[in-house]
Design a protein around this motif. Structure first.
Motif, PDB file in Angstrom:
ATOM      1  N   VAL A   1       4.875   9.018  -9.601  1.00 28.43           N
ATOM      2  CA  VAL A   1       3.944   7.888  -9.496  1.00 28.43           C
ATOM      3  C   VAL A   1       4.371   6.772 -10.450  1.00 28.43           C
ATOM      4  N   ALA A   2       4.751   7.107 -11.670  1.00 27.05           N
ATOM      5  CA  ALA A   2       5.196   6.098 -12.631  1.00 27.05           C
ATOM      6  C   ALA A   2       6.425   5.356 -12.117  1.00 27.05           C
ATOM      7  N   SER A   3       7.361   6.092 -11.537  1.00 25.16           N
ATOM      8  CA  SER A   3       8.565   5.484 -10.979  1.00 25.16           C
ATOM      9  C   SER A   3       8.219   4.517  -9.852  1.00 25.16           C
ATOM     10  N   LEU A   4       7.305   4.927  -8.999  1.00 23.78           N
ATOM     11  CA  LEU A   4       6.869   4.085  -7.892  1.00 23.78           C
ATOM     12  C   LEU A   4       6.206   2.809  -8.417  1.00 23.78           C
ATOM     13  N   LEU A   5       5.342   2.939  -9.410  1.00 25.15           N
ATOM     14  CA  LEU A   5       4.682   1.769  -9.999  1.00 25.15           C
ATOM     15  C   LEU A   5       5.705   0.816 -10.606  1.00 25.15           C
ATOM     16  N   ASN A   6       6.685   1.368 -11.295  1.00 19.90           N
ATOM     17  CA  ASN A   6       7.719   0.532 -11.900  1.00 19.90           C
ATOM     18  C   ASN A   6       8.535  -0.199 -10.839  1.00 19.90           C
ATOM     19  N   LYS A   7       8.873   0.505  -9.759  1.00 16.19           N
ATOM     20  CA  LYS A   7       9.651  -0.089  -8.680  1.00 16.19           C
ATOM     21  C   LYS A   7       8.876  -1.224  -8.016  1.00 16.19           C
ATOM     22  N   VAL A   8       7.630  -0.974  -7.682  1.00 14.08           N
ATOM     23  CA  VAL A   8       6.804  -1.997  -7.023  1.00 14.08           C
ATOM     24  C   VAL A   8       6.512  -3.141  -7.993  1.00 14.08           C
TER      25      VAL A   8
ATOM     26  N   PHE B   1       4.932   6.967   0.423  1.00 13.83           N
ATOM     27  CA  PHE B   1       3.880   7.960   0.295  1.00 13.83           C
ATOM     28  C   PHE B   1       4.214   8.914  -0.842  1.00 13.83           C
ATOM     29  N   VAL B   2       3.171   9.495  -1.408  1.00 11.04           N
ATOM     30  CA  VAL B   2       3.290  10.499  -2.465  1.00 11.04           C
ATOM     31  C   VAL B   2       2.415  11.664  -2.028  1.00 11.04           C
ATOM     32  N   VAL B   3       2.958  12.879  -2.126  1.00 14.48           N
ATOM     33  CA  VAL B   3       2.243  14.067  -1.690  1.00 14.48           C
ATOM     34  C   VAL B   3       1.520  14.707  -2.876  1.00 14.48           C
ATOM     35  N   LYS B   4       0.224  15.038  -2.665  1.00 11.04           N
ATOM     36  CA  LYS B   4      -0.561  15.764  -3.672  1.00 11.04           C
ATOM     37  C   LYS B   4      -0.245  17.253  -3.548  1.00 11.04           C
ATOM     38  N   PRO B   5      -0.221  18.003  -4.606  1.00 11.56           N
ATOM     39  CA  PRO B   5      -0.268  17.530  -5.997  1.00 11.56           C
ATOM     40  C   PRO B   5       1.036  16.827  -6.331  1.00 11.56           C
TER      41      PRO B   5
ATOM     42  N   VAL C   1       0.841  -1.185   0.000  1.00  6.42           N
ATOM     43  CA  VAL C   1       0.000   0.000   0.000  1.00  6.42           C
ATOM     44  C   VAL C   1       0.881   1.240   0.000  1.00  6.42           C
ATOM     45  N   VAL C   2       0.568   2.174  -0.893  1.00  4.39           N
ATOM     46  CA  VAL C   2       1.246   3.461  -0.954  1.00  4.39           C
ATOM     47  C   VAL C   2       0.214   4.539  -0.671  1.00  4.39           C
ATOM     48  N   VAL C   3       0.537   5.409   0.264  1.00  2.00           N
ATOM     49  CA  VAL C   3      -0.360   6.494   0.637  1.00  2.00           C
ATOM     50  C   VAL C   3      -0.150   7.674  -0.312  1.00  2.00           C
ATOM     51  N   ILE C   4      -1.250   8.226  -0.814  1.00  2.00           N
ATOM     52  CA  ILE C   4      -1.199   9.437  -1.628  1.00  2.00           C
ATOM     53  C   ILE C   4      -2.100  10.448  -0.935  1.00  2.00           C
ATOM     54  N   THR C   5      -1.489  11.542  -0.436  1.00  2.00           N
ATOM     55  CA  THR C   5      -2.256  12.472   0.389  1.00  2.00           C
ATOM     56  C   THR C   5      -1.728  13.901   0.271  1.00  2.00           C
ATOM     57  N   ALA C   6      -2.473  14.823   0.858  1.00  2.00           N
ATOM     58  CA  ALA C   6      -2.109  16.237   0.825  1.00  2.00           C
ATOM     59  C   ALA C   6      -0.915  16.517   1.735  1.00  2.00           C
ATOM     60  N   VAL C   7      -0.207  17.573   1.436  1.00  2.00           N
ATOM     61  CA  VAL C   7       1.024  17.914   2.130  1.00  2.00           C
ATOM     62  C   VAL C   7       0.822  18.178   3.628  1.00  2.00           C
ATOM     63  N   ASP C   8      -0.360  18.590   4.051  1.00  2.00           N
ATOM     64  CA  ASP C   8      -0.581  18.943   5.450  1.00  2.00           C
ATOM     65  C   ASP C   8      -0.948  17.743   6.325  1.00  2.00           C
ATOM     66  N   GLN C   9      -0.765  16.554   5.850  1.00  2.00           N
ATOM     67  CA  GLN C   9      -1.133  15.340   6.579  1.00  2.00           C
ATOM     68  C   GLN C   9       0.088  14.596   7.134  1.00  2.00           C
ATOM     69  N   LYS C  10       1.109  15.337   7.582  1.00  2.00           N
ATOM     70  CA  LYS C  10       2.369  14.715   7.995  1.00  2.00           C
ATOM     71  C   LYS C  10       2.183  13.632   9.061  1.00  2.00           C
TER      72      LYS C  10
END
Length: 120
Positions: free
Chosen positions: A109-116, A99-103, A76-85
């Protein structure tokens, strides 16, 4: 083909993440909240889940916990807003891989998908 479950209450984000994943050769399944995400995970056992943290019905932290209870090996990879530290730190403690920070940058994201994808 690798399968990605995108869990986010914002259709725009589901489509954006899904588009990046499809371009990288992934099959994409979408869920609009954590509860639906847990149900789809149990049914489909996807290779990877991207999880928003702030959603109605069931938030991402609770959904992450339930998915990890169903499958301790779930990716599981979390994708969320920057203020959710603090929430991101909680998610990592509960077993999120990254985790990936929005925006976000599509390349991140592509790099993460390739790695996983290479690891599964």
């Amino acid at each position: 083909m690798k399968r990605l479950l995108v869990v986010d209450d914002a259709m725009f984000m589901r489509r954006l993440i899904g588009g990046v994943a499809r371009d990288a050769g992934w099959e994409v399944v979408e869920a609009a909240d954590g509860s639906q995400g847990v149900e789809l995970y149990a049914e489909l056992k996807p290779d990877l889940v991207t999880m928003d943290l702030v959603m109605p019905v069931m938030g991402g932290l609770e959904a992450l916990k339930k998915i990890r209870e169903l499958d301790p090996e779930a990716k599981v990879v979390v994708i969320t807003a920057v203020d959710q530290k603090q929430s991101v730190m909680d998610a990592i403690r509960l077993g999120a891989l990254d985790f990936v920070v929005k925006p976000f940058d599509r390349d991140r994201v592509a790099s993460l998908l390739n790695k996983v994808g290479a690891a599964t």
